[in-house]
Design a protein around this motif. Structure first.
Motif, PDB file in Angstrom:
ATOM      1  N   LEU A  71       0.762  -1.142   0.050  1.00 25.80           N
ATOM      2  CA  LEU A  71      -0.276  -0.228  -0.056  1.00 25.80           C
ATOM      3  C   LEU A  71       0.768   1.054  -0.054  1.00 25.80           C
ATOM      4  O   LEU A  71       0.586   2.211  -0.745  1.00 25.80           O
ATOM      5  CB  LEU A  71      -0.845   0.023   0.935  1.00 25.80           C
ATOM      6  CG  LEU A  71      -1.829  -1.384   1.416  1.00 25.80           C
ATOM      7  CD1 LEU A  71      -2.552  -1.037   2.514  1.00 25.80           C
ATOM      8  CD2 LEU A  71      -2.749  -1.241   0.125  1.00 25.80           C
ATOM      9  N   TYR A  72       1.589   1.103   0.294  1.00 27.45           N
ATOM     10  CA  TYR A  72       3.140   2.322   0.146  1.00 27.45           C
ATOM     11  C   TYR A  72       4.057   2.709  -1.200  1.00 27.45           C
ATOM     12  O   TYR A  72       3.992   3.770  -1.286  1.00 27.45           O
ATOM     13  CB  TYR A  72       4.261   1.922   1.099  1.00 27.45           C
ATOM     14  CG  TYR A  72       4.037   2.056   2.556  1.00 27.45           C
ATOM     15  CD1 TYR A  72       3.707   3.102   3.318  1.00 27.45           C
ATOM     16  CD2 TYR A  72       4.448   0.230   3.022  1.00 27.45           C
ATOM     17  CE1 TYR A  72       3.501   2.614   4.592  1.00 27.45           C
ATOM     18  CE2 TYR A  72       4.174   0.473   4.227  1.00 27.45           C
ATOM     19  CZ  TYR A  72       4.415   1.678   5.433  1.00 27.45           C
ATOM     20  OH  TYR A  72       3.870   1.406   6.429  1.00 27.45           O
ATOM     21  N   TYR A  73       3.122   2.551  -1.809  1.00 28.24           N
ATOM     22  CA  TYR A  73       4.065   2.299  -3.702  1.00 28.24           C
ATOM     23  C   TYR A  73       3.279   3.331  -4.362  1.00 28.24           C
ATOM     24  O   TYR A  73       3.012   4.350  -4.046  1.00 28.24           O
ATOM     25  CB  TYR A  73       3.607   1.204  -4.945  1.00 28.24           C
ATOM     26  CG  TYR A  73       4.604   0.518  -4.257  1.00 28.24           C
ATOM     27  CD1 TYR A  73       6.108   0.146  -4.638  1.00 28.24           C
ATOM     28  CD2 TYR A  73       4.641  -0.668  -3.751  1.00 28.24           C
ATOM     29  CE1 TYR A  73       6.748  -0.229  -4.790  1.00 28.24           C
ATOM     30  CE2 TYR A  73       5.979  -1.895  -3.936  1.00 28.24           C
ATOM     31  CZ  TYR A  73       7.210  -1.333  -4.300  1.00 28.24           C
ATOM     32  OH  TYR A  73       8.424  -2.696  -4.464  1.00 28.24           O
ATOM     33  N   PRO A  74       1.585   3.248  -4.029  1.00 31.02           N
ATOM     34  CA  PRO A  74       0.717   4.305  -4.159  1.00 31.02           C
ATOM     35  C   PRO A  74       0.717   5.928  -3.825  1.00 31.02           C
ATOM     36  O   PRO A  74       0.825   7.005  -4.467  1.00 31.02           O
ATOM     37  CB  PRO A  74      -0.823   4.002  -4.391  1.00 31.02           C
ATOM     38  CG  PRO A  74      -0.231   2.440  -3.831  1.00 31.02           C
ATOM     39  CD  PRO A  74       0.378   1.864  -3.735  1.00 31.02           C
ATOM     40  N   MET A  75       0.939   5.695  -1.900  1.00 29.27           N
ATOM     41  CA  MET A  75       1.608   6.776  -1.676  1.00 29.27           C
ATOM     42  C   MET A  75       2.255   7.516  -2.172  1.00 29.27           C
ATOM     43  O   MET A  75       2.886   8.658  -2.648  1.00 29.27           O
ATOM     44  CB  MET A  75       2.144   6.647  -0.118  1.00 29.27           C
ATOM     45  CG  MET A  75       2.393   7.674   0.762  1.00 29.27           C
ATOM     46  SD  MET A  75       2.584   6.992   2.682  1.00 29.27           S
ATOM     47  CE  MET A  75       3.487   6.606   2.746  1.00 29.27           C
ATOM     48  N   ILE A  76       4.017   6.834  -2.167  1.00 33.09           N
ATOM     49  CA  ILE A  76       4.917   7.442  -3.310  1.00 33.09           C
ATOM     50  C   ILE A  76       4.965   7.699  -4.201  1.00 33.09           C
ATOM     51  O   ILE A  76       5.037   8.731  -4.558  1.00 33.09           O
ATOM     52  CB  ILE A  76       6.130   5.785  -3.623  1.00 33.09           C
ATOM     53  CG1 ILE A  76       6.889   5.471  -2.492  1.00 33.09           C
ATOM     54  CG2 ILE A  76       7.336   6.527  -4.070  1.00 33.09           C
ATOM     55  CD1 ILE A  76       7.408   4.293  -2.194  1.00 33.09           C
ATOM     56  N   PHE A  77       3.859   7.205  -5.433  1.00 37.50           N
ATOM     57  CA  PHE A  77       3.374   7.838  -6.599  1.00 37.50           C
ATOM     58  C   PHE A  77       2.403   9.178  -6.365  1.00 37.50           C
ATOM     59  O   PHE A  77       3.021   9.929  -7.244  1.00 37.50           O
ATOM     60  CB  PHE A  77       2.599   6.793  -7.026  1.00 37.50           C
ATOM     61  CG  PHE A  77       1.813   6.754  -8.363  1.00 37.50           C
ATOM     62  CD1 PHE A  77       3.495   6.514 -10.093  1.00 37.50           C
ATOM     63  CD2 PHE A  77       0.893   7.971  -8.803  1.00 37.50           C
ATOM     64  CE1 PHE A  77       1.966   7.781 -10.773  1.00 37.50           C
ATOM     65  CE2 PHE A  77       0.639   8.004  -9.865  1.00 37.50           C
ATOM     66  CZ  PHE A  77       1.036   8.180 -10.819  1.00 37.50           C
TER      67      PHE A  77
END
Length: 168
Positions: free
Chosen positions: A42-48
């Motif tokens: 779930l951290y990948y979209p936050m990085i995006f």
């Protein structure tokens, strides 16, 4: 602005996905600790979001301002976070892989520890049983030797005559 239209579309897809995931978690009382891979993904979209926000803000500023120029601070943030996107994804990927390797290593060591404990407990049981076998043989021998000693004493006493009897 149309150059970044794909970012806006992906943002909406991610927001919709997050809402659906959140609803599913709330509806089924799912604990994210039980599924650590999903919680870390779930951290990948936050990085995006964080990294591409500044590019969208700069293009929106360019479209909406009269001069068509964005402030230098927004340009600097766009450059910084745009370049940070790949690095942040690599860091997160490395963290997730490290977590899985650590979990796998822990699982393997737990399994080997439990198999060693089984082997040790089996050895102790075998040794105890062997000790009991040897011990019971020893006990049997001791009982026989005690019985023979008792028999020898009885024979000696029966062979001995009473000194009073000799005088008679």
């Amino acid at each position: 602005f149309c150059y970044y239209l794909w970012v806006v579309i992906v943002w909406f897809i991610i927001v919709i996905s997050y809402i659906q995931i959140w609803r599913y978690i709330k509806r089924n009382n799912v604990d994210l600790i039980q599924i650590p891979t999903v919680s870390k993904l779930l951290y990948y979209p936050m990085i995006f979001f964080i990294c591409w926000f500044w590019s969208l803000l700069r293009r929106a500023w360019n479209v909406m301002s009269e001069s068509g120029e964005a402030p230098i601070l927004i340009i600097g943030l766009q450059i910084f976070f745009g370049n940070l996107y790949g690095f942040a994804n690599a860091l997160l990927y490395g963290y997730i892989v490290r977590y899985h390797l650590k979990a796998a290593s822990q699982s393997i060591s737990d399994q080997s520890r439990s198999s060693k404990e089984k082997v040790n407990s089996q050895t102790i049981i075998d040794t105890t049983q062997a000790g009991n076998d040897d011990g019971s043989d020893k006990e049997l021998k001791q009982q026989k030797s005690l019985e023979s000693v008792d028999l020898d004493r009885e024979e000696e006493q029966s062979n001995k005559t009473d000194p009073d009897d000799e005088n008679l």
